[in-house]
Enzyme design. Structure first.
Site, PDB file in Angstrom:
ATOM      1  N   GLU A  30       6.889   6.308  11.100  1.00  0.00           N
ATOM      2  CA  GLU A  30       5.966   6.196   9.974  1.00  0.00           C
ATOM      3  C   GLU A  30       4.656   6.942  10.202  1.00  0.00           C
ATOM      4  O   GLU A  30       3.893   6.594  11.109  1.00  0.00           O
ATOM      5  CB  GLU A  30       5.645   4.719   9.708  1.00  0.00           C
ATOM      6  CG  GLU A  30       4.707   4.521   8.528  1.00  0.00           C
ATOM      7  CD  GLU A  30       4.341   3.064   8.286  1.00  0.00           C
ATOM      8  OE1 GLU A  30       3.894   2.761   7.162  1.00  0.00           O
ATOM      9  OE2 GLU A  30       4.500   2.249   9.216  1.00  0.00           O
TER      10      GLU A  30
ATOM     11  N   GLU B 141       4.346  -3.543   0.694  1.00  0.00           N
ATOM     12  CA  GLU B 141       3.436  -3.676   1.828  1.00  0.00           C
ATOM     13  C   GLU B 141       2.001  -3.467   1.332  1.00  0.00           C
ATOM     14  O   GLU B 141       1.311  -2.540   1.738  1.00  0.00           O
ATOM     15  CB  GLU B 141       3.782  -2.679   2.943  1.00  0.00           C
ATOM     16  CG  GLU B 141       3.147  -3.070   4.273  1.00  0.00           C
ATOM     17  CD  GLU B 141       3.280  -1.990   5.329  1.00  0.00           C
ATOM     18  OE1 GLU B 141       3.562  -2.337   6.486  1.00  0.00           O
ATOM     19  OE2 GLU B 141       3.078  -0.800   5.017  1.00  0.00           O
TER      20      GLU B 141
END
Length: 265
Positions: free
Chosen positions: A152, A250
């Site tokens: 990520e 998120e």
């Protein structure tokens, strides 16, 4: 919403008013069938009783654990992962075995391995070599459960080496060259946007390569509709481009978590 992708609730940012093991039930009560977590324990190698309680909370809530971070040190905070930290290599490898154990019990298949910040006094090239080795080891650990190591790019720290999709994909390519096929990009649209990416172009060019998508609006990291990101359009394009996975919610809710899902109506 014009796409048909399903959602998974990141219970490390949502329902944080509750203890960790009460959050899966809260997500289920809000209508979701899948959750994801950052590493939910203080230690990289928690006691078996802690693991058992976490797994039981998922089972009792009747939700699937779709995603889990490897141990990432202090997150948020000064570490942002330990994949590339020489002083914590043994800790990370021990954690990978715990992650694999949890995966065997829960069916989880997505595992985020945060790279970690550059370390004072450590050669960046050595950090990069170690990150590849650790990522291969992590991929081996979760391969037996059909798992994928996720890479990520994130925002918020100049010392984090992976900020763009191109940098994340380049690292994925290095890990694959080193022998691990089960590694892929985690495309967090909030982080990419904050880092100045043309998110629509990233989706257009790479959607089929995404191992996972996470969303929050930008700026602010709130729920969809609190910022300027065209999230519905981006997710529709991602699905059209070949993405078939879940979408991780998120975000940091601007209202109580249970009230933050009105954008789905």
């Amino acid at each position: 919403m014009s796409h048909t992708l399903g959602y998974t609730v990141n219970c490390s940012l949502l329902f944080t008013e509750l203890p960790v093991n009460e959050r899966p039930r809260a997500a289920r009560d809000a209508g979701f069938h899948a959750v994801e977590f950052w590493w939910p324990f203080e230690s990289a190698t928690p006691a078996q009783a802690e693991i058992d309680a976490f797994v039981a909370a998922l089972d009792d809530a009747d939700v699937r654990l779709s995603g889990l971070n490897f141990f990432a040190g202090q997150l948020p905070g000064p570490d942002r992962g330990v994949l590339s930290h020489p002083s914590r290599a043994d800790e990370f490898l021990a954690n990978a075995e715990v992650v694999a154990q949890i995966a065997e019990r829960t069916g989880t298949t997505g595992f985020n391995a945060l790279y970690g910040l550059r370390q004072d006094g450590v050669d960046p090239a050595e950090q990069d070599r170690l990150a590849v080795r650790n990522a291969v080891a992590a991929a081996d650990a979760v391969a037996k459960v059909g798992g994928t190591v996720l890479v990520e790019p994130i925002s918020g720290s100049e010392d984090y080496p992976l900020k763009t999709a191109a940098e994340g994909l380049a690292f994925v390519a290095k890990v694959r060259e080193a022998g691990a096929e089960n590694v892929a990009l985690l495309a967090d649209f909030f982080h990419l946007a904050v880092n100045g990416e043309d998110v629509a172009a990233v989706v257009r060019d790479h959607a089929a390569e995404f191992g996972h998508i996470q969303i929050a609006d930008a700026p602010g990291r709130g729920e969809p509709g609190t910022g300027a990101l065209p999230l519905d359009e981006l997710l529709t394009a991602a699905q059209a481009g070949g993405y078939r996975g879940l979408v991780g919610l998120e975000y940091k809710p601007t209202v109580p978590s249970a009230e933050s899902f009105g954008w789905r109506d």
